[in-house]
Design an enzyme around this catalytic site. Structure first.
Site, PDB file in Angstrom:
ATOM      1  N   GLU A 147      -9.655   5.989   3.069  1.00  0.00           N
ATOM      2  CA  GLU A 147     -10.491   4.928   3.615  1.00  0.00           C
ATOM      3  C   GLU A 147      -9.578   3.744   3.879  1.00  0.00           C
ATOM      4  OE1 GLU A 147      -9.862   5.151   0.471  1.00  0.00           O
ATOM      5  OE2 GLU A 147      -9.408   3.067  -0.004  1.00  0.00           O
ATOM      6  N   LYS A 197       0.810  -1.219   0.000  1.00  0.00           N
ATOM      7  CA  LYS A 197       0.000   0.000   0.000  1.00  0.00           C
ATOM      8  C   LYS A 197       0.848   1.277   0.000  1.00  0.00           C
ATOM      9  CE  LYS A 197      -4.077  -2.064   0.330  1.00  0.00           C
ATOM     10  NZ  LYS A 197      -5.093  -1.969  -0.744  1.00  0.00           N
ATOM     11  N   SER A 241       1.661  -9.717  -0.780  1.00  0.00           N
ATOM     12  CA  SER A 241       1.333  -8.293  -0.698  1.00  0.00           C
ATOM     13  C   SER A 241       1.573  -7.675   0.676  1.00  0.00           C
ATOM     14  CB  SER A 241      -0.114  -8.066  -1.125  1.00  0.00           C
ATOM     15  OG  SER A 241      -0.989  -8.859  -0.354  1.00  0.00           O
TER      16      SER A 241
HETATM   17  C1  LIG Z   1      -1.724  -6.990   2.518  1.00  0.00           C
HETATM   18  C2  LIG Z   1      -2.832  -6.642   1.613  1.00  0.00           C
HETATM   19  N1  LIG Z   1      -2.967  -7.296   0.447  1.00  0.00           N
HETATM   20  C3  LIG Z   1      -3.968  -7.023  -0.390  1.00  0.00           C
HETATM   21  C4  LIG Z   1      -4.937  -6.096  -0.102  1.00  0.00           C
HETATM   22  C5  LIG Z   1      -6.048  -5.892  -1.071  1.00  0.00           C
HETATM   23  O1  LIG Z   1      -5.970  -4.696  -1.772  1.00  0.00           O
HETATM   24  P1  LIG Z   1      -5.575  -4.649  -3.298  1.00  0.00           P
HETATM   25  O2  LIG Z   1      -6.473  -5.602  -4.012  1.00  0.00           O
HETATM   26  O3  LIG Z   1      -5.822  -3.240  -3.689  1.00  0.00           O
HETATM   27  O4  LIG Z   1      -4.171  -5.023  -3.441  1.00  0.00           O
HETATM   28  C6  LIG Z   1      -4.855  -5.371   1.102  1.00  0.00           C
HETATM   29  C7  LIG Z   1      -5.846  -4.354   1.456  1.00  0.00           C
HETATM   30  O5  LIG Z   1      -5.956  -3.853   2.525  1.00  0.00           O
HETATM   31  C8  LIG Z   1      -3.764  -5.671   1.976  1.00  0.00           C
HETATM   32  O6  LIG Z   1      -3.647  -5.017   3.135  1.00  0.00           O
END
Ligand SMILES: Cc1ncc(COP(=O)(O)O)c(C=O)c1O
Lengths: 404, 278
Positions: A120, A98, A386
């Protein structure tokens, strides 16, 4: 960034913000002049070498990029098939992808002369990342967070407070991510003069899906360079989880025009055949919400459902418009993973690799666990890890019936 | 009818040398029966134009009052089809009061734009205000609506300059709805002078009737805004009366309808007593 080739999957959006039939600018008139300003500022910034340099310097010195493309040997051995690499976004400062986007957007905010930031958040990862860049740039920060999410992501709520952000609990609707987005939009309409809205995923009105994607493309750009260095070739498959879709589009986009199999993982909650899931592509239909046309979970009357996922960051009844388009044209495959499978993946990855993944990322891992054993050893999978899972330990303990 | 009914109403207001009163209630709030009775009583109580809210799960341009009205209506299983049916029943007794549907695009998009326009016209609906369809998205609904003579009321706001006004008016019809504040419904109280200045500026560009709304709550307030506008919209203040006359199960007490209508009556004194220059 967009491609110059005519037959490219990387050309979107068009000048009105459309990816195929998806995207657009469905917002209140009060916001439109501001949305045009954001677009104009972004178009200038992305061609400004000084902007790019500052962005990449912050990513390097502050976020800690590049992060590794890590060969997950123990997972690979255990699953007995494809060779698995993790793109380690969880090692970034603040523990998720993020922050890449937040660095880019706060530079835009400053360029526009805005002095107040709103955001948000679902899991709190975007809220923490936003509060972090606000601390760094000395700007006041207001984060809207569903009351239900505040309850299940307490560590992140406290981190935001420490960082100086004001966390406002959202008690309307389903008290989760979609309602926080409504509340942030209400704030923005009421504070158009001084406020910049840092949207946390590749969704919302044009130009957000485009700019969030571009800022997150650092994930795929790095992964591409790293895999070429390690393997001398591109991967066979990419896998990432999708909530709104920012980490996934960031990893995928630089590979869209290559011969690479791309799979995105949606949160299936209790299962896509129940009424408790968050898989908008597997179980939804096109509609209009939060500034864009995209796939949504809703009833026959167009009323939006509450989504459900064990992972707060995937608990959203929509998805970014570019994903809806990539789904429509069949370039990316979208598969569901339910709460139970994600929990198992969470534990396996922790035990085998010594990496506690975010519950969001655990959805991607769960799919890798399904596909890797069916593939030959020379098949290379690059998976987006992620975020890290420290924030999720309470939820996981609860799900496993353990007290901590 | 449709757009014609709106235009006729503004002609009538012009001959009466006064601004019109536009009242907003959400269809199905607190339940379909009560809501229909309110609707039927509004013209007699002095509403010149009726705005009828289409309930939506995610009303992101609305403040708490209208958000809650939407939630109450949806709890009572209100749907877009039932909203159209309500208007059809209203039209059996009233062929002159314009009805404008106000809400968000998704329920219409899911219903199907062409089918919706057809059904809305046959139900007796005259115009639409769709909060999340700015002129950039006119091809979605404004242009199809124009083809069938359905009014498409566009919004202008404190962030609108003259250049943008022309873009807004390109496919707008019926009247222009000037949002008095940069904000959501039912919250901040607007100041008179900036609103008057904005209308003066817009009148140099267009002679379309201009209504003002957002944050106008009392008969006195209505009177002040009625001095220089063509219509004054009141929403949250009416919806608040509904909220204050229901129990925890959203069941209306016997006073609810009477209280709503007598408040509308007072508001209507506001538009009638305003001191106007014309
Ligand atoms: C660690 C992590 N992965 C994935 C996501 C999902 O978001 P996005 O689909 O925008 O990557 C989030 C959202 O809070 C997250 O914190």
């Amino acid at each position: 960034m967009a491609s110059n080739k005519i037959n490219s999957f990387r050309n979107g959006p068009d000048e009105d913000g459309h990816f195929g039939i998806f995207g657009g600018r469905y917002v209140a008139e009060t916001l439109m002049p501001l949305i045009h300003d954001v677009e104009k500022t972004y178009n200038e910034a992305k061609n400004d070498p000084a902007f790019k340099q500052e962005f990449h310097e912050l990513l390097k010195e502050y976020v800690g990029r590049p992060n590794p493309l890590y060969h997950a040997k123990r997972m690979t051995e255990h699953l007995g098939g494809a060779k698995i690499y993790f793109k380690r976004e969880e090692l970034n400062h603040t523990g998720a992808h993020k922050i890449n986007n937040c660095v880019g957007q706060i530079l835009l905010a400053r360029r526009m002369g805005k002095t107040r930031i709103i955001a948000e958040t679902g899991a709190g990862q975007h809220g923490v990342a936003t509060a972090t860049v606000c601390a760094l740039f000395g700007m006041p920060c207001v984060v809207y967070m569903g009351a239900k999410d505040i309850e299940r992501q307490k560590p992140n709520v406290f981190r935001m407070k420490l960082l100086g952000a004001e966390v406002i609990p959202v008690t309307s609707g389903s008290e989760s991510l979609k309602d926080s987005m409504n509340e942030a939009l209400r704030d923005w309409v009421s504070n158009v003069e001084d406020t910049f809205y840092i949207i946390g995923t590749a969704a919302g009105p044009h130009p957000y899906p485009e700019l969030v994607r571009d800022f997150q493309c650092v994930i795929g750009d790095e992964a591409r360079e790293q895999i070429l260095e390690k393997e001398g070739r591109l991967p066979d498959s990419l896998v990432a989880c999708v909530g709104g879709g920012s980490n996934a589009i960031g990893l995928f986009h630089p590979f869209l025009d290559d011969d690479v199999n791309i799979v995105a993982v949606e949160a299936a909650g209790f299962g896509v055949n129940t009424d408790k899931h968050a898989a908008s592509l597997s179980g939804g239909a096109p509609g209009v919400l939060h500034g864009n046309r995209t796939f949504l979970l809703m009833d026959d009357d167009g009323q939006i459902f509450e989504a459900h996922s064990i992972s707060a960051g995937l608990d959203y009844p929509g998805i970014g418009p570019e994903h809806s388009h990539l789904h429509d044209i069949g370039r990316v495959k979208y598969v569901p993973i339910d709460d139970k499978e994600a929990l198992e993946a969470f534990q396996l990855c922790t035990k085998l690799e010594g990496i506690i993944p975010a519950l969001e990322s655990a959805h991607a891992i769960a799919h890798v666990m399904k596909m890797a054993p069916t593939l030959p050893e020379d098949h290379i999978i690059v998976m987006g890890l992620s975020g890290r899972g420290d924030k999720d330990i309470f939820t996981v303990a609860d799900a496993l019936g353990e007290e901590i | 009818m449709a757009l014609d009914r709106i235009e006729k109403r503004f002609e009538k207001l012009k001959t009466e040398k006064r601004a019109g009163l536009v009242t907003f209630v959400t269809a199905g709030d607190p339940d379909l029966g009560t809501s229909l009775e309110i609707l039927k009583g509004l013209p007699g109580a002095g509403a010149d134009i009726i705005e009828l809210g289409m309930p939506f799960s995610d009303p992101m341009a609305d403040g708490p009052a209208i958000q809650e009205a939407s939630i109450r209506a949806l709890k009572g299983k209100m749907t877009l089809a039932k909203t159209l049916e309500m208007v059809r029943l209203f039209r059996q007794d009233d062929q002159v009061t314009p009805i404008i549907l106000m809400g968000y695009y998704n329920p219409i998009y899911v219903y199907g734009v062409d089918k919706f326009l057809y059904d809305a016209l046959s139900a007796g609906i005259d115009g639409l205000i769709i909060v999340d369809l700015p002129p950039e998205e006119d091809t979605e609904l404004a242009i199809p609506a124009k083809k069938v003579n359905m009014g498409m009321i566009h919004l202008a706001t404190p962030t609108t300059n003259e250049k943008r006004l022309n873009i807004i008016l390109r496919n707008g019809s019926g009247f222009l709805y000037y949002v008095t504040i940069a904000g959501i419904t039912g919250t901040a109280k607007p100041d008179l002078t900036p609103v008057k200045n904005a209308l003066d500026k817009f009148r140099a560009v267009s002679d379309i009737p201009m209504a003002v709304g957002f944050g106008i709550k009392t008969p006195k307030n209505v009177a002040r805004f009625a001095e220089f506008s063509d219509a004054v919209v009141v929403g949250s203040a009416i919806v608040d009366i509904i909220k204050n006359n229901i129990d925890e199960q959203n069941v209306a007490n016997s006073e609810l309808i009477g209280r709503v209508l007598s408040f509308v009556d007072e508001l209507s004194d506001g538009v009638k007593s305003a001191k106007r220059e014309d």
